[in-house]
Motif scaffolding. Structure first.
Motif, PDB file in Angstrom:
ATOM      1  N   GLN A   1      28.029  44.037  25.271  1.00  0.00           N
ATOM      2  CA  GLN A   1      29.272  43.188  25.359  1.00  0.00           C
ATOM      3  C   GLN A   1      29.061  42.383  26.643  1.00  0.00           C
ATOM      4  O   GLN A   1      29.785  41.036  26.709  1.00  0.00           O
ATOM      5  N   TRP A   2      28.733  42.740  27.821  1.00  0.00           N
ATOM      6  CA  TRP A   2      28.894  41.908  29.201  1.00  0.00           C
ATOM      7  C   TRP A   2      27.899  40.729  28.837  1.00  0.00           C
ATOM      8  O   TRP A   2      28.168  39.848  29.235  1.00  0.00           O
TER       9      TRP A   2
ATOM     10  N   LEU B   1      28.016  33.478  26.695  1.00  0.00           N
ATOM     11  CA  LEU B   1      29.062  32.482  26.148  1.00  0.00           C
ATOM     12  C   LEU B   1      29.610  31.890  27.457  1.00  0.00           C
ATOM     13  O   LEU B   1      29.964  30.726  27.159  1.00  0.00           O
ATOM     14  N   ALA B   2      29.732  32.364  28.624  1.00  0.00           N
ATOM     15  CA  ALA B   2      30.177  31.620  29.820  1.00  0.00           C
ATOM     16  C   ALA B   2      29.243  30.542  30.183  1.00  0.00           C
ATOM     17  O   ALA B   2      29.726  29.440  30.478  1.00  0.00           O
ATOM     18  N   ALA B   3      28.026  30.905  29.800  1.00  0.00           N
ATOM     19  CA  ALA B   3      26.755  29.932  30.260  1.00  0.00           C
ATOM     20  C   ALA B   3      26.668  28.495  29.468  1.00  0.00           C
ATOM     21  O   ALA B   3      26.229  27.655  29.521  1.00  0.00           O
ATOM     22  N   GLN B   4      26.980  29.157  28.158  1.00  0.00           N
ATOM     23  CA  GLN B   4      26.583  28.182  27.087  1.00  0.00           C
ATOM     24  C   GLN B   4      28.080  28.306  25.933  1.00  0.00           C
ATOM     25  O   GLN B   4      28.071  28.820  24.826  1.00  0.00           O
TER      26      GLN B   4
ATOM     27  N   ARG C   1      41.048  37.194  29.956  1.00  0.00           N
ATOM     28  CA  ARG C   1      40.540  38.458  30.229  1.00  0.00           C
ATOM     29  C   ARG C   1      39.082  38.816  30.174  1.00  0.00           C
ATOM     30  O   ARG C   1      38.304  39.566  30.770  1.00  0.00           O
ATOM     31  N   GLY C   2      38.431  37.955  28.921  1.00  0.00           N
ATOM     32  CA  GLY C   2      37.052  38.177  28.768  1.00  0.00           C
ATOM     33  C   GLY C   2      36.181  37.450  30.281  1.00  0.00           C
ATOM     34  O   GLY C   2      35.289  38.169  30.708  1.00  0.00           O
ATOM     35  N   ASP C   3      36.806  36.369  30.691  1.00  0.00           N
ATOM     36  CA  ASP C   3      36.203  36.080  31.797  1.00  0.00           C
ATOM     37  C   ASP C   3      36.259  36.877  33.179  1.00  0.00           C
ATOM     38  O   ASP C   3      35.374  37.015  33.756  1.00  0.00           O
TER      39      ASP C   3
ATOM     40  N   ALA D   1      36.383  40.028  33.028  1.00  0.00           N
ATOM     41  CA  ALA D   1      35.827  41.023  32.720  1.00  0.00           C
ATOM     42  C   ALA D   1      34.184  40.740  33.001  1.00  0.00           C
ATOM     43  O   ALA D   1      33.417  41.691  33.545  1.00  0.00           O
ATOM     44  N   ARG D   2      34.019  39.526  32.604  1.00  0.00           N
ATOM     45  CA  ARG D   2      32.465  39.130  32.842  1.00  0.00           C
ATOM     46  C   ARG D   2      32.072  39.125  34.534  1.00  0.00           C
ATOM     47  O   ARG D   2      31.147  39.317  34.844  1.00  0.00           O
ATOM     48  N   ARG D   3      33.137  38.490  35.359  1.00  0.00           N
ATOM     49  CA  ARG D   3      33.059  38.225  36.685  1.00  0.00           C
ATOM     50  C   ARG D   3      32.845  39.863  37.296  1.00  0.00           C
ATOM     51  O   ARG D   3      31.854  39.954  37.901  1.00  0.00           O
ATOM     52  N   ALA D   4      33.763  40.796  36.928  1.00  0.00           N
ATOM     53  CA  ALA D   4      33.678  42.056  37.542  1.00  0.00           C
ATOM     54  C   ALA D   4      32.319  42.604  36.930  1.00  0.00           C
ATOM     55  O   ALA D   4      31.501  43.244  37.638  1.00  0.00           O
ATOM     56  N   GLY D   5      31.901  42.661  35.784  1.00  0.00           N
ATOM     57  CA  GLY D   5      30.668  43.039  35.251  1.00  0.00           C
ATOM     58  C   GLY D   5      29.422  42.482  35.787  1.00  0.00           C
ATOM     59  O   GLY D   5      28.476  43.180  36.154  1.00  0.00           O
ATOM     60  N   SER D   6      29.463  41.266  36.268  1.00  0.00           N
ATOM     61  CA  SER D   6      28.391  40.450  37.080  1.00  0.00           C
ATOM     62  C   SER D   6      28.162  41.175  38.342  1.00  0.00           C
ATOM     63  O   SER D   6      27.164  41.453  38.823  1.00  0.00           O
ATOM     64  N   GLU D   7      29.342  41.688  38.961  1.00  0.00           N
ATOM     65  CA  GLU D   7      29.324  42.256  40.432  1.00  0.00           C
ATOM     66  C   GLU D   7      28.546  43.705  40.167  1.00  0.00           C
ATOM     67  O   GLU D   7      27.792  43.857  41.104  1.00  0.00           O
ATOM     68  N   LEU D   8      28.849  44.409  39.261  1.00  0.00           N
ATOM     69  CA  LEU D   8      28.219  45.692  39.026  1.00  0.00           C
ATOM     70  C   LEU D   8      26.752  45.449  38.606  1.00  0.00           C
ATOM     71  O   LEU D   8      26.084  46.335  39.247  1.00  0.00           O
ATOM     72  N   MET D   9      26.372  44.535  37.940  1.00  0.00           N
ATOM     73  CA  MET D   9      25.192  44.268  37.407  1.00  0.00           C
ATOM     74  C   MET D   9      24.106  43.814  38.735  1.00  0.00           C
ATOM     75  O   MET D   9      23.205  44.173  38.820  1.00  0.00           O
ATOM     76  N   ASP D  10      24.894  43.130  39.517  1.00  0.00           N
ATOM     77  CA  ASP D  10      24.158  42.490  40.725  1.00  0.00           C
ATOM     78  C   ASP D  10      23.807  43.889  41.643  1.00  0.00           C
ATOM     79  O   ASP D  10      22.654  44.111  41.957  1.00  0.00           O
ATOM     80  N   ALA D  11      24.469  44.887  41.622  1.00  0.00           N
ATOM     81  CA  ALA D  11      24.590  46.111  42.220  1.00  0.00           C
ATOM     82  C   ALA D  11      23.404  46.863  41.715  1.00  0.00           C
ATOM     83  O   ALA D  11      22.563  47.292  42.329  1.00  0.00           O
ATOM     84  N   VAL D  12      23.543  46.938  40.404  1.00  0.00           N
ATOM     85  CA  VAL D  12      22.325  47.621  39.770  1.00  0.00           C
ATOM     86  C   VAL D  12      21.026  47.190  40.014  1.00  0.00           C
ATOM     87  O   VAL D  12      19.819  47.840  40.514  1.00  0.00           O
ATOM     88  N   LEU D  13      20.879  45.743  39.930  1.00  0.00           N
ATOM     89  CA  LEU D  13      19.666  44.993  40.133  1.00  0.00           C
ATOM     90  C   LEU D  13      19.226  44.843  41.595  1.00  0.00           C
ATOM     91  O   LEU D  13      17.976  45.149  41.854  1.00  0.00           O
ATOM     92  N   ARG D  14      20.152  45.068  42.581  1.00  0.00           N
ATOM     93  CA  ARG D  14      19.708  45.117  43.855  1.00  0.00           C
ATOM     94  C   ARG D  14      19.102  46.327  44.418  1.00  0.00           C
ATOM     95  O   ARG D  14      18.145  46.456  44.995  1.00  0.00           O
TER      96      ARG D  14
END
Length: 139
Positions: free
Chosen positions: A36-37, A43-46, A95-97, A99-112
């Motif tokens: 979902q993220w 969708l935000a990028a394209q 709401r979707g955007d 969620a996308r931003r909040a999810g991006s922060e979590l994903m950045d933490a996972v990848l870090r």
């Protein structure tokens, strides 16, 4: 020691598996799954991406992407919009955007956690190597 191609392939798969598990656990805090993220991110990028485009980008079938989009619409993350021809298109809701931003922060933490010890040059080199080996058919 020279690593075999099988060892390299297995290391890539293990890293991907670890990222997916950690991402799903953390994204669940937001009520999102990794897929979902990923839809929200693409969708935000394209913003003009069709449902088929999103399916390809997120490694899904058209049918599964359609079902997922329906669930995301019901949750207020996506809205269906008119597009040219028969193409089904969607847009992010506010709401979707969020969620996308909040999810991006979590994903950045996972990848870090995986890549944080690498220098910026090493990250660039890894990206270059993975992109080179992904081939022309990669989304």
């Amino acid at each position: 020691m020279t690593s075999s191609l099988q060892e390299v392939g297995l290391a890539v798969k293990r890293l991907q598996w670890r990222h997916h598990r950690a991402a799903n656990v953390r994204l669940a805090e937001l009520g999102l799954s990794l897929v979902q993220w990923d839809v929200l991110r693409h969708l935000a990028a394209q913003p003009e991406a069709s449902l088929h485009d999103l399916a390809v980008l997120t490694f899904q079938t058209d049918q599964s992407m359609g079902a997922l989009a329906g669930r995301m619409i019901k949750r207020g993350l996506l809205a269906r919009v008119d597009g040219p021809g028969r193409a089904v298109r969607h847009r992010l809701t506010e709401r979707g955007d969020d969620a996308r931003r909040a999810g991006s922060e979590l994903m950045d933490a996972v990848l870090r956690e995986s890549f944080g010890a690498l220098t910026p040059e090493q990250v660039d080199q890894l990206h270059e190597l993975l992109t080179l080996t992904a081939g022309a058919d990669a989304p």
